[in-house]
Design a protein around this motif. Structure first.
Motif, PDB file in Angstrom:
ATOM      1  N   ALA A  45       0.387  -1.363  -0.178  1.00 47.50           N
ATOM      2  CA  ALA A  45      -0.255  -0.267  -0.059  1.00 47.50           C
ATOM      3  C   ALA A  45       1.100   1.458   0.168  1.00 47.50           C
ATOM      4  O   ALA A  45       1.008   1.890  -1.177  1.00 47.50           O
ATOM      5  N   THR A  46       1.820   1.479   0.844  1.00 40.80           N
ATOM      6  CA  THR A  46       3.021   2.782   0.840  1.00 40.80           C
ATOM      7  C   THR A  46       3.350   2.299  -0.898  1.00 40.80           C
ATOM      8  O   THR A  46       3.591   3.622  -0.840  1.00 40.80           O
ATOM      9  N   PHE A  47       3.859   1.674  -1.220  1.00 41.35           N
ATOM     10  CA  PHE A  47       4.877   1.269  -2.596  1.00 41.35           C
ATOM     11  C   PHE A  47       3.681   2.020  -3.360  1.00 41.35           C
ATOM     12  O   PHE A  47       4.227   2.204  -4.450  1.00 41.35           O
ATOM     13  N   MET A  48       2.208   1.594  -3.714  1.00 44.11           N
ATOM     14  CA  MET A  48       1.982   2.156  -4.551  1.00 44.11           C
ATOM     15  C   MET A  48       0.413   3.853  -4.537  1.00 44.11           C
ATOM     16  O   MET A  48       1.361   4.514  -5.647  1.00 44.11           O
ATOM     17  N   THR A  49       1.770   3.532  -3.214  1.00 47.65           N
ATOM     18  CA  THR A  49       0.911   5.342  -2.428  1.00 47.65           C
ATOM     19  C   THR A  49       1.740   6.190  -3.263  1.00 47.65           C
ATOM     20  O   THR A  49       1.393   7.057  -3.941  1.00 47.65           O
ATOM     21  N   GLU A  50       3.358   6.094  -3.362  1.00 45.27           N
ATOM     22  CA  GLU A  50       4.074   6.918  -2.779  1.00 45.27           C
ATOM     23  C   GLU A  50       4.652   6.499  -5.478  1.00 45.27           C
ATOM     24  O   GLU A  50       4.774   7.387  -5.946  1.00 45.27           O
ATOM     25  N   LEU A  51       4.292   5.629  -5.711  1.00 44.91           N
ATOM     26  CA  LEU A  51       4.046   4.930  -6.813  1.00 44.91           C
ATOM     27  C   LEU A  51       3.371   6.578  -7.955  1.00 44.91           C
ATOM     28  O   LEU A  51       4.133   6.524  -8.487  1.00 44.91           O
ATOM     29  N   ARG A  54      -0.460   9.796  -4.936  1.00 44.69           N
ATOM     30  CA  ARG A  54      -1.626   9.763  -4.457  1.00 44.69           C
ATOM     31  C   ARG A  54      -1.919   9.391  -3.955  1.00 44.69           C
ATOM     32  O   ARG A  54      -1.838   7.715  -3.115  1.00 44.69           O
ATOM     33  N   SER A  55      -3.300   9.313  -2.418  1.00 42.34           N
ATOM     34  CA  SER A  55      -4.357   8.155  -1.996  1.00 42.34           C
ATOM     35  C   SER A  55      -4.361   7.197  -3.004  1.00 42.34           C
ATOM     36  O   SER A  55      -5.194   7.360  -4.585  1.00 42.34           O
ATOM     37  N   ILE A  56      -4.662   6.469  -2.695  1.00 37.73           N
ATOM     38  CA  ILE A  56      -5.330   4.816  -2.972  1.00 37.73           C
ATOM     39  C   ILE A  56      -6.764   5.121  -3.034  1.00 37.73           C
ATOM     40  O   ILE A  56      -7.109   5.355  -1.198  1.00 37.73           O
ATOM     41  N   GLN A  59     -11.810   2.704  -2.217  1.00 36.67           N
ATOM     42  CA  GLN A  59     -13.955   2.011  -3.316  1.00 36.67           C
ATOM     43  C   GLN A  59     -13.838   2.039  -4.342  1.00 36.67           C
ATOM     44  O   GLN A  59     -14.540   1.316  -5.026  1.00 36.67           O
ATOM     45  N   GLU A  60     -12.199   2.202  -5.344  1.00 38.30           N
ATOM     46  CA  GLU A  60     -11.845   1.830  -6.764  1.00 38.30           C
ATOM     47  C   GLU A  60     -10.725   0.841  -6.773  1.00 38.30           C
ATOM     48  O   GLU A  60      -9.939   1.304  -6.724  1.00 38.30           O
ATOM     49  N   VAL A  61     -11.365  -0.676  -7.330  1.00 38.02           N
ATOM     50  CA  VAL A  61     -10.022  -1.662  -7.089  1.00 38.02           C
ATOM     51  C   VAL A  61      -9.682  -1.840  -9.120  1.00 38.02           C
ATOM     52  O   VAL A  61     -10.905  -1.786  -9.709  1.00 38.02           O
ATOM     53  N   ASP A  62      -8.507  -1.316  -8.592  1.00 40.62           N
ATOM     54  CA  ASP A  62      -7.820  -1.435  -9.625  1.00 40.62           C
ATOM     55  C   ASP A  62      -6.664  -2.272 -10.041  1.00 40.62           C
ATOM     56  O   ASP A  62      -6.440  -2.995 -10.965  1.00 40.62           O
ATOM     57  N   THR A  63      -6.724  -2.949  -9.027  1.00 44.22           N
ATOM     58  CA  THR A  63      -6.034  -3.951  -8.893  1.00 44.22           C
ATOM     59  C   THR A  63      -6.163  -5.266  -7.810  1.00 44.22           C
ATOM     60  O   THR A  63      -6.447  -4.626  -6.903  1.00 44.22           O
ATOM     61  N   VAL A  64      -5.535  -6.093  -8.046  1.00 42.56           N
ATOM     62  CA  VAL A  64      -5.855  -7.575  -6.767  1.00 42.56           C
ATOM     63  C   VAL A  64      -4.719  -8.504  -7.083  1.00 42.56           C
ATOM     64  O   VAL A  64      -3.574  -8.777  -8.070  1.00 42.56           O
ATOM     65  N   VAL A  65      -4.263  -8.942  -5.696  1.00 44.41           N
ATOM     66  CA  VAL A  65      -3.104 -10.126  -5.965  1.00 44.41           C
ATOM     67  C   VAL A  65      -4.107 -11.421  -6.411  1.00 44.41           C
ATOM     68  O   VAL A  65      -4.877 -11.996  -6.327  1.00 44.41           O
TER      69      VAL A  65
END
Length: 150
Positions: A45-51, A54-56, A59-65
């Motif tokens: 979550a931290t990696f994706m936010t920094e990448l 902006r905040s993730i 409510q808008e899912v666009d990637t899943v494990v």
């Protein structure tokens, strides 16, 4: 993933200190293995936010494990100073692979390695979808060893 091949710290784009909670520790005195995955999720979550810079929006899912491969190398004990390191190592049309590591920041001992396959997801069709241009651009920069913009 070969747990005997410890990756260089320089490849990781994000480092996050982890606070070990008392409830993370099991009756044997070390952090329960399932908790490692919670630490890795926090790192993702931290990696994706920094990448993305902006905040993730949860409510808008666009990637899943789609898959997780976790190697437990050494136990983590209460009181250790731990960090989770994260980077992207591979990009496909609809997915990307994250590499993560848990390590003791004082000794440098690697505790665990984890690879996660993340899939771009369309919630309307409930199927994999091509990566957005935003994801592709940011992940390509990461894989090509450029720093993640903050």
């Amino acid at each position: 993933m070969n747990p005997h091949e410890i990756p260089s710290l320089e490849i990781f784009k994000n480092r996050l200190p982890i606070q070990i909670r008392f409830s993370d520790v099991d009756v044997v005195g070390h952090v329960n293995n399932i908790v490692y995955l919670q630490y890795y999720d926090t790192g993702k979550a931290t990696f994706m936010t920094e990448l993305l810079g902006r905040s993730i929006s949860w409510q808008e899912v666009d990637t899943v494990v789609a898959n997780i491969d976790c190697a437990f190398i050494a136990p983590i004990f209460w009181g250790e100073k731990i960090e989770v390191l994260t980077t992207c190592t591979f990009i496909h049309d609809k997915s990307f692979k994250l590499l993560q590591m848990l390590r003791n920041t004082e000794t440098g001992e690697v505790k665990s390695l984890c690879e996660s396959v993340m899939v771009s997801f369309d919630p309307d069709t409930q199927k994999a979808a091509p990566l957005s241009e935003e994801w592709r651009e940011k992940l390509t920069a990461c894989v090509n060893n450029k720093p993640v913009k903050k």
